[in-house]
Design a protein around this motif. Sequence first.
Motif, PDB file in Angstrom:
ATOM      1  N   TYR A  88       0.810  -1.216   0.000  1.00  0.00           N
ATOM      2  CA  TYR A  88       0.000   0.000   0.000  1.00  0.00           C
ATOM      3  C   TYR A  88       0.849   1.274   0.000  1.00  0.00           C
ATOM      4  O   TYR A  88       0.302   2.380  -0.005  1.00  0.00           O
ATOM      5  N   ARG A  89       2.150   1.131  -0.001  1.00  0.00           N
ATOM      6  CA  ARG A  89       3.049   2.291   0.023  1.00  0.00           C
ATOM      7  C   ARG A  89       2.683   3.235  -1.111  1.00  0.00           C
ATOM      8  O   ARG A  89       2.408   2.817  -2.232  1.00  0.00           O
ATOM      9  N   ASP A  90       2.674   4.528  -0.837  1.00  0.00           N
ATOM     10  CA  ASP A  90       2.339   5.542  -1.840  1.00  0.00           C
ATOM     11  C   ASP A  90       3.574   5.815  -2.692  1.00  0.00           C
ATOM     12  O   ASP A  90       4.412   6.654  -2.344  1.00  0.00           O
ATOM     13  N   LEU A  91       3.688   5.106  -3.801  1.00  0.00           N
ATOM     14  CA  LEU A  91       4.858   5.208  -4.670  1.00  0.00           C
ATOM     15  C   LEU A  91       4.888   6.502  -5.472  1.00  0.00           C
ATOM     16  O   LEU A  91       5.919   6.859  -6.034  1.00  0.00           O
ATOM     17  N   ASP A  92       3.750   7.208  -5.524  1.00  0.00           N
ATOM     18  CA  ASP A  92       3.703   8.486  -6.246  1.00  0.00           C
ATOM     19  C   ASP A  92       4.202   9.641  -5.387  1.00  0.00           C
ATOM     20  O   ASP A  92       4.431  10.732  -5.886  1.00  0.00           O
ATOM     21  N   ARG A  93       4.354   9.398  -4.111  1.00  0.00           N
ATOM     22  CA  ARG A  93       4.787  10.453  -3.189  1.00  0.00           C
ATOM     23  C   ARG A  93       6.300  10.377  -3.024  1.00  0.00           C
ATOM     24  O   ARG A  93       6.851   9.305  -2.838  1.00  0.00           O
ATOM     25  N   ASP A  94       6.945  11.523  -3.086  1.00  0.00           N
ATOM     26  CA  ASP A  94       8.389  11.567  -2.924  1.00  0.00           C
ATOM     27  C   ASP A  94       8.725  12.603  -1.859  1.00  0.00           C
ATOM     28  O   ASP A  94       8.412  13.781  -2.044  1.00  0.00           O
ATOM     29  N   PRO A  95       9.269  12.220  -0.747  1.00  0.00           N
ATOM     30  CA  PRO A  95       9.654  10.861  -0.374  1.00  0.00           C
ATOM     31  C   PRO A  95       8.455  10.066   0.126  1.00  0.00           C
ATOM     32  O   PRO A  95       7.419  10.641   0.473  1.00  0.00           O
ATOM     33  N   GLN A  96       8.594   8.759   0.197  1.00  0.00           N
ATOM     34  CA  GLN A  96       7.511   7.892   0.664  1.00  0.00           C
ATOM     35  C   GLN A  96       7.450   7.831   2.187  1.00  0.00           C
ATOM     36  O   GLN A  96       6.484   7.348   2.754  1.00  0.00           O
ATOM     37  N   TYR A  97       8.497   8.299   2.828  1.00  0.00           N
ATOM     38  CA  TYR A  97       8.503   8.400   4.284  1.00  0.00           C
ATOM     39  C   TYR A  97       9.343   9.609   4.675  1.00  0.00           C
ATOM     40  O   TYR A  97      10.166  10.088   3.899  1.00  0.00           O
ATOM     41  N   GLU A  98       9.100  10.114   5.876  1.00  0.00           N
ATOM     42  CA  GLU A  98       9.834  11.275   6.364  1.00  0.00           C
ATOM     43  C   GLU A  98      10.167  11.077   7.838  1.00  0.00           C
ATOM     44  O   GLU A  98       9.400  10.474   8.579  1.00  0.00           O
ATOM     45  N   LEU A  99      11.323  11.604   8.235  1.00  0.00           N
ATOM     46  CA  LEU A  99      11.776  11.581   9.624  1.00  0.00           C
ATOM     47  C   LEU A  99      11.746  13.002  10.168  1.00  0.00           C
ATOM     48  O   LEU A  99      12.224  13.925   9.508  1.00  0.00           O
ATOM     49  N   TYR A 100      11.202  13.152  11.369  1.00  0.00           N
ATOM     50  CA  TYR A 100      11.145  14.456  12.011  1.00  0.00           C
ATOM     51  C   TYR A 100      11.728  14.344  13.411  1.00  0.00           C
ATOM     52  O   TYR A 100      11.383  13.422  14.157  1.00  0.00           O
ATOM     53  N   GLU A 101      12.567  15.276  13.780  1.00  0.00           N
ATOM     54  CA  GLU A 101      13.035  15.387  15.159  1.00  0.00           C
ATOM     55  C   GLU A 101      12.124  16.369  15.867  1.00  0.00           C
ATOM     56  O   GLU A 101      11.806  17.440  15.331  1.00  0.00           O
ATOM     57  N   VAL A 102      11.685  16.029  17.050  1.00  0.00           N
ATOM     58  CA  VAL A 102      10.814  16.914  17.819  1.00  0.00           C
ATOM     59  C   VAL A 102      11.680  18.015  18.416  1.00  0.00           C
ATOM     60  O   VAL A 102      12.555  17.759  19.241  1.00  0.00           O
ATOM     61  N   ALA A 103      11.465  19.229  17.967  1.00  0.00           N
ATOM     62  CA  ALA A 103      12.257  20.370  18.448  1.00  0.00           C
ATOM     63  C   ALA A 103      11.695  20.893  19.764  1.00  0.00           C
ATOM     64  O   ALA A 103      12.447  21.178  20.694  1.00  0.00           O
ATOM     65  N   GLU A 104      10.391  21.026  19.843  1.00  0.00           N
ATOM     66  CA  GLU A 104       9.717  21.486  21.050  1.00  0.00           C
ATOM     67  C   GLU A 104       8.331  20.891  21.036  1.00  0.00           C
ATOM     68  O   GLU A 104       7.814  20.516  19.983  1.00  0.00           O
ATOM     69  N   SER A 105       7.715  20.835  22.193  1.00  0.00           N
ATOM     70  CA  SER A 105       6.339  20.353  22.238  1.00  0.00           C
ATOM     71  C   SER A 105       5.563  21.154  23.278  1.00  0.00           C
ATOM     72  O   SER A 105       6.132  21.749  24.194  1.00  0.00           O
ATOM     73  N   PHE A 106       4.277  21.160  23.108  1.00  0.00           N
ATOM     74  CA  PHE A 106       3.368  21.861  24.006  1.00  0.00           C
ATOM     75  C   PHE A 106       2.244  20.891  24.328  1.00  0.00           C
ATOM     76  O   PHE A 106       1.662  20.290  23.423  1.00  0.00           O
ATOM     77  N   VAL A 107       1.923  20.728  25.577  1.00  0.00           N
ATOM     78  CA  VAL A 107       0.832  19.881  25.993  1.00  0.00           C
ATOM     79  C   VAL A 107      -0.204  20.765  26.665  1.00  0.00           C
ATOM     80  O   VAL A 107       0.096  21.464  27.636  1.00  0.00           O
ATOM     81  N   SER A 108      -1.399  20.758  26.117  1.00  0.00           N
ATOM     82  CA  SER A 108      -2.473  21.577  26.657  1.00  0.00           C
ATOM     83  C   SER A 108      -3.052  20.911  27.906  1.00  0.00           C
ATOM     84  O   SER A 108      -3.138  19.705  27.985  1.00  0.00           O
ATOM     85  N   GLY A 109      -3.438  21.703  28.826  1.00  0.00           N
ATOM     86  CA  GLY A 109      -4.094  21.097  29.979  1.00  0.00           C
ATOM     87  C   GLY A 109      -3.839  21.834  31.165  1.00  0.00           C
ATOM     88  O   GLY A 109      -3.845  22.109  32.160  1.00  0.00           O
TER      89      GLY A 109
END
Length: 109
Positions: A88-109
């Motif tokens: 089911y990999r989306d071969l039309d999408r370039d790139p087919q996968y991506e890596l992200y490093e979490v720079a900062e995060s916010f948690v509501s609450g």
Amino acid sequence: MCGAVSNRVRVLVWHRIAQDGPDRIPEIYRGISEDLARTPGLLANELLYSRSRPGTVAVMSEWRDMDAFLAWEQGPDHRGTTAGLRPYRDLDRDPQYELYEVAESFVSG
């Protein structure tokens, strides 16, 4: 609450829903998730259906850090465990996968 900078990594892998039959992706995703449940460094994963690109699905996994992700990705179980989604990999999408490093995060609450 604002969090400190983390080493967490998120991986998005893009897939397409098959047009010639029922959507089997959720069933396959659940099986893979069960197999990965005790993988060292894996914090969570989610199945995401795109609202802006109908028919597109992403599997997002969150890892403790890049070392944990790379250890799993380069290990002997990676390809076998995720094989069910590979057709089911989306071969039309370039790139087919991506890596992200979490720079900062916010948690509501």
